[in-house]
Design a protein around this motif. Structure first.
Motif, PDB file in Angstrom:
ATOM      1  N   ALA A  15       1.074  -0.984  -0.307  1.00 26.88           N
ATOM      2  CA  ALA A  15       0.183  -0.388   0.143  1.00 26.88           C
ATOM      3  C   ALA A  15       0.981   1.425  -0.330  1.00 26.88           C
ATOM      4  O   ALA A  15       2.137   0.718   0.208  1.00 26.88           O
ATOM      5  N   PRO A  16       0.486   2.304  -0.562  1.00 26.87           N
ATOM      6  CA  PRO A  16       1.141   3.582  -0.238  1.00 26.87           C
ATOM      7  C   PRO A  16       2.319   3.848   0.730  1.00 26.87           C
ATOM      8  O   PRO A  16       3.161   3.367   0.120  1.00 26.87           O
ATOM      9  N   GLY A  17       1.485   3.880   1.896  1.00 26.40           N
ATOM     10  CA  GLY A  17       2.053   4.333   3.556  1.00 26.40           C
ATOM     11  C   GLY A  17       3.364   3.220   3.076  1.00 26.40           C
ATOM     12  O   GLY A  17       4.433   3.952   3.593  1.00 26.40           O
ATOM     13  N   GLU A  18       2.963   2.079   3.493  1.00 24.68           N
ATOM     14  CA  GLU A  18       4.519   1.326   3.614  1.00 24.68           C
ATOM     15  C   GLU A  18       5.290   1.064   2.503  1.00 24.68           C
ATOM     16  O   GLU A  18       6.226   0.812   2.421  1.00 24.68           O
ATOM     17  N   ASN A  19       4.863   0.982   0.570  1.00 26.20           N
ATOM     18  CA  ASN A  19       5.876   1.436   0.143  1.00 26.20           C
ATOM     19  C   ASN A  19       6.849   2.281   0.885  1.00 26.20           C
ATOM     20  O   ASN A  19       8.001   2.080   0.171  1.00 26.20           O
ATOM     21  N   GLU A  20       6.706   3.575   0.358  1.00 23.62           N
ATOM     22  CA  GLU A  20       6.980   4.826   0.836  1.00 23.62           C
ATOM     23  C   GLU A  20       8.165   4.482   1.585  1.00 23.62           C
ATOM     24  O   GLU A  20       9.142   4.119   1.525  1.00 23.62           O
ATOM     25  N   MET A  21       7.179   4.040   2.979  1.00 20.88           N
ATOM     26  CA  MET A  21       8.684   3.172   4.164  1.00 20.88           C
ATOM     27  C   MET A  21       9.723   2.492   3.532  1.00 20.88           C
ATOM     28  O   MET A  21      10.716   2.746   4.503  1.00 20.88           O
ATOM     29  N   TRP A  22       9.523   1.473   2.675  1.00 23.06           N
ATOM     30  CA  TRP A  22      10.194   0.747   2.371  1.00 23.06           C
ATOM     31  C   TRP A  22      10.971   1.005   1.766  1.00 23.06           C
ATOM     32  O   TRP A  22      12.582   0.867   2.253  1.00 23.06           O
ATOM     33  N   ASN A  23      10.498   1.768   1.335  1.00 22.07           N
ATOM     34  CA  ASN A  23      11.875   2.562  -0.277  1.00 22.07           C
ATOM     35  C   ASN A  23      12.456   3.380   0.081  1.00 22.07           C
ATOM     36  O   ASN A  23      13.939   3.923   0.370  1.00 22.07           O
ATOM     37  N   THR A  24      12.367   4.457   1.814  1.00 22.15           N
ATOM     38  CA  THR A  24      12.740   5.584   1.953  1.00 22.15           C
ATOM     39  C   THR A  24      13.861   4.906   2.788  1.00 22.15           C
ATOM     40  O   THR A  24      15.292   5.609   3.087  1.00 22.15           O
ATOM     41  N   MET A  25      13.225   4.241   4.218  1.00 22.12           N
ATOM     42  CA  MET A  25      13.994   3.591   4.531  1.00 22.12           C
ATOM     43  C   MET A  25      15.311   2.583   4.538  1.00 22.12           C
ATOM     44  O   MET A  25      16.130   3.112   4.730  1.00 22.12           O
ATOM     45  N   ARG A  26      15.077   2.261   3.156  1.00 23.21           N
ATOM     46  CA  ARG A  26      16.534   1.369   2.827  1.00 23.21           C
ATOM     47  C   ARG A  26      17.580   2.208   2.028  1.00 23.21           C
ATOM     48  O   ARG A  26      17.905   2.882   2.176  1.00 23.21           O
TER      49      ARG A  26
ATOM     50  N   LEU B   7      15.100   4.023  -9.668  1.00 21.15           N
ATOM     51  CA  LEU B   7      15.948   3.946  -7.735  1.00 21.15           C
ATOM     52  C   LEU B   7      17.582   4.890  -7.528  1.00 21.15           C
ATOM     53  O   LEU B   7      17.396   5.052  -6.462  1.00 21.15           O
ATOM     54  N   SER B   8      18.289   4.710  -8.631  1.00 16.76           N
ATOM     55  CA  SER B   8      18.675   5.379  -8.682  1.00 16.76           C
ATOM     56  C   SER B   8      18.755   7.199  -8.339  1.00 16.76           C
ATOM     57  O   SER B   8      20.089   7.259  -8.141  1.00 16.76           O
ATOM     58  N   LEU B   9      18.480   7.816  -9.195  1.00 17.31           N
ATOM     59  CA  LEU B   9      17.856   9.623  -8.607  1.00 17.31           C
ATOM     60  C   LEU B   9      17.709   9.791  -7.287  1.00 17.31           C
ATOM     61  O   LEU B   9      18.451  10.256  -6.755  1.00 17.31           O
ATOM     62  N   LEU B  10      17.478   8.623  -6.410  1.00 15.16           N
ATOM     63  CA  LEU B  10      16.904   8.256  -4.591  1.00 15.16           C
ATOM     64  C   LEU B  10      18.658   8.395  -3.907  1.00 15.16           C
ATOM     65  O   LEU B  10      18.894   8.910  -3.929  1.00 15.16           O
ATOM     66  N   ASN B  11      19.326   7.425  -4.973  1.00 13.52           N
ATOM     67  CA  ASN B  11      20.338   6.647  -4.592  1.00 13.52           C
ATOM     68  C   ASN B  11      21.482   7.711  -4.708  1.00 13.52           C
ATOM     69  O   ASN B  11      22.493   7.814  -3.900  1.00 13.52           O
ATOM     70  N   ARG B  12      21.212   7.803  -5.354  1.00 17.60           N
ATOM     71  CA  ARG B  12      22.597   8.565  -6.067  1.00 17.60           C
ATOM     72  C   ARG B  12      23.063  10.392  -6.067  1.00 17.60           C
ATOM     73  O   ARG B  12      23.121  10.885  -5.649  1.00 17.60           O
ATOM     74  N   LYS B  13      20.984  11.108  -5.503  1.00 15.08           N
ATOM     75  CA  LYS B  13      21.242  11.836  -4.995  1.00 15.08           C
ATOM     76  C   LYS B  13      21.618  11.964  -3.555  1.00 15.08           C
ATOM     77  O   LYS B  13      23.082  13.480  -2.966  1.00 15.08           O
ATOM     78  N   LEU B  14      21.607   9.969  -2.746  1.00 17.45           N
ATOM     79  CA  LEU B  14      21.878  10.451  -1.321  1.00 17.45           C
ATOM     80  C   LEU B  14      23.612  10.451  -1.475  1.00 17.45           C
ATOM     81  O   LEU B  14      24.761  10.743  -0.889  1.00 17.45           O
ATOM     82  N   GLU B  15      24.480   9.795  -2.393  1.00 26.91           N
ATOM     83  CA  GLU B  15      25.331   9.783  -2.598  1.00 26.91           C
ATOM     84  C   GLU B  15      25.931  11.059  -3.215  1.00 26.91           C
ATOM     85  O   GLU B  15      27.489  11.138  -2.341  1.00 26.91           O
ATOM     86  N   LYS B  16      25.876  12.028  -3.756  1.00 31.52           N
ATOM     87  CA  LYS B  16      25.635  13.339  -4.140  1.00 31.52           C
ATOM     88  C   LYS B  16      25.913  13.981  -2.698  1.00 31.52           C
ATOM     89  O   LYS B  16      26.889  14.865  -2.368  1.00 31.52           O
ATOM     90  N   ASP B  17      25.561  14.142  -2.074  1.00 33.48           N
ATOM     91  CA  ASP B  17      24.897  15.103  -0.936  1.00 33.48           C
ATOM     92  C   ASP B  17      26.227  14.740  -0.023  1.00 33.48           C
ATOM     93  O   ASP B  17      26.522  15.632   1.183  1.00 33.48           O
TER      94      ASP B  17
END
Ligand code: SF4
Ligand code: SF4
Ligand code: SF4
Length: 285
Positions: A208-219, A243-253
């Motif tokens: 479900a949207p909330g759980e999916n968001e929690m899973w992906n952002t926590m990972r 997913l690379s958009l998220l991971n690479r933004k964190l890597e850059k930061d």
């Protein structure tokens, strides 16, 4: 000798001299076009080893299942960062790994029964054509690092917080919680992942949207300062979540804030695992 021949010769030498118990590399897959992982335990099977532009997978994660045996492994420069990540986090020991490094200039986009002469997206913007760790080098790096380090996340950074939220809500709503992204990731090796814990329950099992968001952002946050940018998670996602958009933004930061890039130096203290007594958190000070 071409790269495949060099790898076969080295694998035979390592196995016959009992320097290693196994060599992990690539062989031609059953579609006759792509490559798949191969575990070679005897020099008589070493001729099955290949290396070409279809050898896309990062094999380093397999070392986690062979911690007590000396293993030879074929790695590309990006994969060599995964070795340093696991050394840094004390998951593998350097004297248990013999690294056959490939000076690759990029691998191709692949799909079942199809090959392409186009490089994978991650290879087109690669900054890492040099191996960060190896014992035996195959070939010579010819490609230059891409001129710009993070061109792929530029348009995401230009979006407003509201636009970004809407984008990720839509993306995560398609997640089927297959966990393929976790299974392929060299940094996701927890014996019990938070997503499967029942006590405490961090995130419900429901899709479900909330759980999916929690899973992906926590990972993503578990990988902040640890992700080596291999892009493997995005490649295996069956619903094509970028997913690379998220991971690479964190890597850059993390790189900007802490001058740290995971997997480059096996001895550098990772920012979220090191603490200095006089450190200022910048919160309520
Ligand atoms: S790109 Fe994905 S699979 Fe690779 S280290 Fe980062 S989170 Fe893991
Ligand atoms: S998502 Fe987090 S808890 Fe789960 S395996 Fe990856 S690092 Fe471990
Ligand atoms: S691979 Fe894709 S669909 Fe599967 S859990 Fe990860 S983000 Fe969700």
């Amino acid at each position: 000798m071409n790269p495949s021949e060099q790898i076969r010769a080295k694998a035979k030498e390592l196995l016959d001299s009992k320097t290693v118990d196994c060599v992990i590399g690539y062989e031609r897959s059953t579609d006759g076009k792509n490559a798949r992982p191969l575990f070679v335990y005897s020099s008589k099977d070493a001729d099955r080893l290949i290396f070409d532009q279809t050898c896309a997978q990062d094999l380093v994660r397999y070392l986690l299942n062979r911690k007590d045996k000396v293993t030879g492994i074929v790695v590309k420069p990006c994969d060599s960062r995964a070795i340093n990540l696991l050394l840094n986090e004390h998951q593998i020991q350097r004297d248990k790994v013999y690294i056959i490094g490939i000076a690759c200039s990029g691998v191709a986009k692949t799909d079942w029964n199809k090959t392409s002469d186009k490089l994978r997206d991650a290879c087109q913007i690669c900054q890492q054509h040099k191996l960060v760790v190896y014992d035996f080098l195959v070939g010579e790096a010819k490609a230059e690092p891409a001129a710009e380090a993070y061109p792929d996340i530029k348009s995401m950074e230009e979006k407003s917080p509201g636009e970004r939220r809407a984008f990720w809500e839509e993306q995560f709503s398609r997640c089927i919680r297959c966990y393929a992204c976790r299974q392929v990731c060299p940094g996701c090796y927890c014996s019990e992942c938070f997503v499967e814990r029942l006590d405490p329950l961090w995130v419900g099992i429901r899709i479900a949207p909330g759980e999916n968001e929690m899973w992906n952002t926590m990972r993503a946050f578990h990988l902040a300062g640890r992700c080596i940018g291999c892009n493997a998670c995005e490649l295996v996602c069956p619903v094509n979540i970028p997913l690379s958009l998220l991971n690479r933004k964190l890597e850059k930061d993390v790189q900007t804030l802490f001058k740290f890039q995971s997997g480059i130096d096996a001895d550098a203290p990772p920012p979220f695992a090191a603490f200095q007594k006089d450190e200022k958190l910048g919160v309520a000070e």
